[in-house]
Every structure is written in C-alpha cells, then in structure tokens.
Design an enzyme around this catalytic site. Sequence first.
Site, mmCIF file in Angstrom:
data_model
loop_
_atom_site.group_PDB
_atom_site.id
_atom_site.type_symbol
_atom_site.label_atom_id
_atom_site.label_comp_id
_atom_site.label_asym_id
_atom_site.label_seq_id
_atom_site.Cartn_x
_atom_site.Cartn_y
_atom_site.Cartn_z
ATOM 1 N N LYS A 188 0.886 -1.177 0.000
ATOM 2 C CA LYS A 188 0.000 0.000 0.000
ATOM 3 C C LYS A 188 0.920 1.222 0.000
ATOM 4 O O LYS A 188 1.423 1.637 1.043
ATOM 5 C CB LYS A 188 -0.882 -0.026 1.252
ATOM 6 N N GLU A 263 9.665 1.896 10.932
ATOM 7 C CA GLU A 263 10.687 2.910 10.613
ATOM 8 C C GLU A 263 9.969 4.246 10.640
ATOM 9 O O GLU A 263 9.165 4.541 9.758
ATOM 10 C CB GLU A 263 11.287 2.645 9.226
ATOM 11 N N CYS A 297 14.035 11.128 6.166
ATOM 12 C CA CYS A 297 13.841 10.763 7.574
ATOM 13 C C CYS A 297 15.107 10.976 8.387
ATOM 14 O O CYS A 297 15.051 11.321 9.560
ATOM 15 C CB CYS A 297 13.370 9.321 7.685
ATOM 16 N N GLU A 395 9.505 17.288 13.976
ATOM 17 C CA GLU A 395 9.982 16.961 12.636
ATOM 18 C C GLU A 395 9.268 17.849 11.614
ATOM 19 O O GLU A 395 8.039 17.851 11.552
ATOM 20 C CB GLU A 395 9.699 15.484 12.327
#
Length: 503
Positions: A188, A263, A297, A395
Amino acid sequence: MSDYTNETGKPAGLPEKIQHYINGTFVDSIDGDTFEVLNPVTNQPYITAASGKKEDIEAAVAAATDAFKNGPWPGMLPRERARVLTKIADIVESREQQLAEMESYDSGLPITQAKGQARRAAENFRFFADLIVAQSDDTFKVPGRQVNYVNRKPIGVAGLITPWNTPFMLESWKLAPALATGNTVVLKPAEFTPLSASLWAGIFEEAGLPAGVFNLVNGFGETAGDALVKHPDVPLISFTGESKTGQIIFANSAPFLKGLSMELGGKSPAVVFEDADLETAINATIFGVFSLNGERCTAGSRILVQRSIYDEFVERYAAQAKRVKVGLPSDPATEVGALVHPEHFEKVMSYVEIGKTEGRLVAGGGRPEGFEEGNFVQPTVFADVAPDARIFQEEIFGPVVAITPFDTDEEALELANNTKYGLAAYLWTSNLQRAHNFSHAVEAGMVWLNSNNVRDLRTPFGGVKASGLGHEGGYRSIDFYTDQQAVHINLGEVHNPVFGKAD
Ligand code: NAD
C-alpha cells in the site's frame, strides 16, 4: 513564473490512470472510486489513481494467500528466486531514466537525486538476491545426544505500507527482502505519490515473478492502509512513516499479535565540534538537510555547533544555504525541487513562520522569488534556536534547519538527546576518543562519524525512541520476514521418563 506549465518535465510513458494490481492483473477499485494525484510544481491534478477500500484489500490478500499456499514462490530454491530478483534489478537499472523522470514528476524531487534512488532500488534487489543464496542457518550439536537445526521459513502475506519520500526506493527496501525470503506481499504505497509504485507490476511480470506474489492496492491510509493492518490473514506489517501513524498501526495490530517493523520519524542532530574540518562539515550539513528537498527521515535537521566556531559556522552556512539552487524538479541544475503536496507545503511553511518567532532567521524564510505557484520553499536556516523551541523538537520534513550553540561535550550530548526521536546522528570532529564516546552515548539508531548519510546495505537500519522499533537491513530483514523453526533430533537414548508405568 512563466516558463513552466503543467506539462513541464512531463515524463514519457505515463499511464492513463493508476490502478491496483491484484493476482497479476491491473484493476480498478471494486466500488470504482478514484482520487486525484497532483503535480507538485503546479498543484494541478495530472492523473487519477484507484482508491482502495476494505474489499480491494481483501481481494489482494486472497490472491497473496493463494500464491503463498499453492504457488511455487515460497518453495523455490533460493538460487531460483535470486535469479528473478537479479532480473528485477537489471530491469530497474535499464529503466533508470524513465523511473527517475516519473519519480521526480510525481514527488517533486530534483531529477538528479531521483536517479540515485532508482539505482539504489536496483541495488536492494541485487543485495538480497546475493544474501539468500549465501544464507546459512544455525546447527547445534550436543555430542551423543542431539542435533538441532534451524528450519527458516517464509511467514506468509507481508503487508508493506510506505511513505511518499523517495517512494520507489523505500518500497524496494521492503519488497526485496520480503520476496527474497519467499513471502507474498500486498503493498500500500503513499497516496501522495502512487505513480512509481505502479511500475513495479510490469517490472515483476517481465522478470518472471509468479502472479499473486506481488499485489498493489492504492488508496488512503485510513481506508486501504487500515484494512491491510486489520486483515487477519496478514501476519506481518512493515511500516515506514510518521511516528504518530506508527502508534496507530501498533494499536490496530495488537489484537492480531502481528510481527511489526516500524521505521518512523526523526529530528537528527549533526554535531560540529571545534576540531572538525569546517569546510567539509558545512558542505555535509548543507547536503544533510537540503538534499531530497529536506524530505528525508535521516535529515540532520538540528545542527549543534561548538561556541568557539559558532559565529563563523553560522555565517558561512547561511551564505551557502542562500546559494542552494531551488528550481524545477526536471532541471538537472536544481538542488531543491518542489515539496510533495500542498498539504505538506502548508505544514512546512507553518514551521517557517513558527521559526521566525523562535530563532534568528539567517537564510530563506519563505517562497523563493519567481515561484508563485507550486510547493517551492527557500532553504531556510534559523540560528540561536533554544532546545525547547518547536523547530528544535518537531519533525518539519522540509528544507528548514535549526542551529544551536554548545560549549562542552556534555552539553552537546544533552542537546543531541533532547528530543523524543532517535533515528540518526552525525558527528564532526577529529578527536577519535570523543568521536567514539559520543557515538556510544548518543540516543540514535545510526551514527555517522565525519560522514554524510552513506550506508552499506549490510548494516542495520532503524531508530530508537519514537523513531522506530526493530531494525531492518542485511540479515535483520531476513529475520523479520522469516520464522526460525527449531528442529531437535535425538541421537541417543530417548530422554523419556515414563509416567504411568505398569507395575
Ligand atoms: P504517514 O505516516 O502519513 O504515511 C505513511 C503511510 O502510512 C502512507 O502509505 C499512508 O497512507 C499510511 N497510513 C496512514 N495512516 C494509516 C493508518 N491508520 N493505517 C495504515 N496505514 C496508514 O507518513 P508520510 O507523511 O507518508 O511520510 C513521512 C514520514 O515518514 C516522516 O515522519 C519520515 O520521517 C518518515 N520516514 C521514516 C523513515 C525511516 O526509515 N525511519 C524513512 C522515510 C520516511
């Protein structure tokens, strides 16, 4: 901006629409629903994608289950599976230009950086092809009594849920080990960037992957992704995305006790000590947060700089950040392209405004001149950022960086560890002891010493704290996608205390 239109950089060979791929066939959603995919340069829709729901996930899982139970893939010799994986790598490499163009067009990544992603994706398949052929498992002997060996087995249908940053490469990261070990999969991909994922189907078919082994369902996280997580016949979920989505997936997987690999997000520190090679450290910390549009990331998005070199560092860093070339993703001279989606652009821009109240703006701070539409953001640098500032803690996932001074090693470590995240850390110093002691103490899954983010595929990848759970990479990925059944064989007398003995 007059010299680009919706057509600028449009890659050749775009499909008419993006469909699901289930059991070897491209299909629309069962309810016919679609969503629009936007070109990040103009924010105009350029294609529609099938919007998957529970029924589509059920069809994909049924196909993957059948391919796992009745198909040849899980039982093939590692060498045979490796041949298919190697062909996949060859095809990806041969289509590097097309893949890079599509990835760049769909995600807004600069074309030169998208090319590197296609090569890395091919490398992932080549690497896991090699690894499964070389794979050996433990055998233990207890002299005269027992031999024990590990019978490693694929687990079943792996659910792979991926984000929109470097989508094709990140998908390869999960697809390659999941398939190499004999599982079947349902992927997905992220709803912002479904284009490049749709290319896997053709590549896999050409390489000879049996139908039903790879299945793709497009759609939103809350519908398609959620149905995959909650499907009882999907024992594994490998997820890459935001930490808060990871928490939801954890909770939704709990009733099924699924295997999870997470992750998640990051706010990684780059620590520059006074004994660092300053020129190299500046180049690396510029690249570390502005490459991939800052949508990385492992971006070094907090730069901690020792006070004695702080002023010089900030001045030179800001001057260089101002020279970073923002441009059309299709232009080979572009260093920062367009952010993926207007929603994400709004989020990043809101942090730029927050930053203006929290730090000293020394570069950027808004939309670049000449780019009145699309998701373009100037490389933005804030200095003197306090550790409790939101732009230090949260973030941003864009071309925005916070710089903070420190005096001692202890203070640097405290600042480095002072967020909920723990994905990566970058250290710049010429003192060997400091380098190692700091590395060991910093709360990060991965540390780079005097180095940019360059990773050997054999090393573990993953974060600690809110940045993830479990590590992938090399044989750790093989472990995640397999069961290690222990088989115990008796060699001697049967250890068999007899209960209920007849008198
Ligand atoms: P996201 O969490 O919004 O979405 C990731 C994927 O999860 C998408 O496919 C989305 O549709 C799906 N999803 C969303 N809600 C879901 C739900 N309830 N159930 C199941 N699936 C759901 O993340 P994003 O914005 O696409 O990606 C950016 C994030 O990914 C950043 O936080 C970044 O740090 C992180 N990231 C981490 C790594 C890593 O290796 N640690 C690598 C790349 C990106």
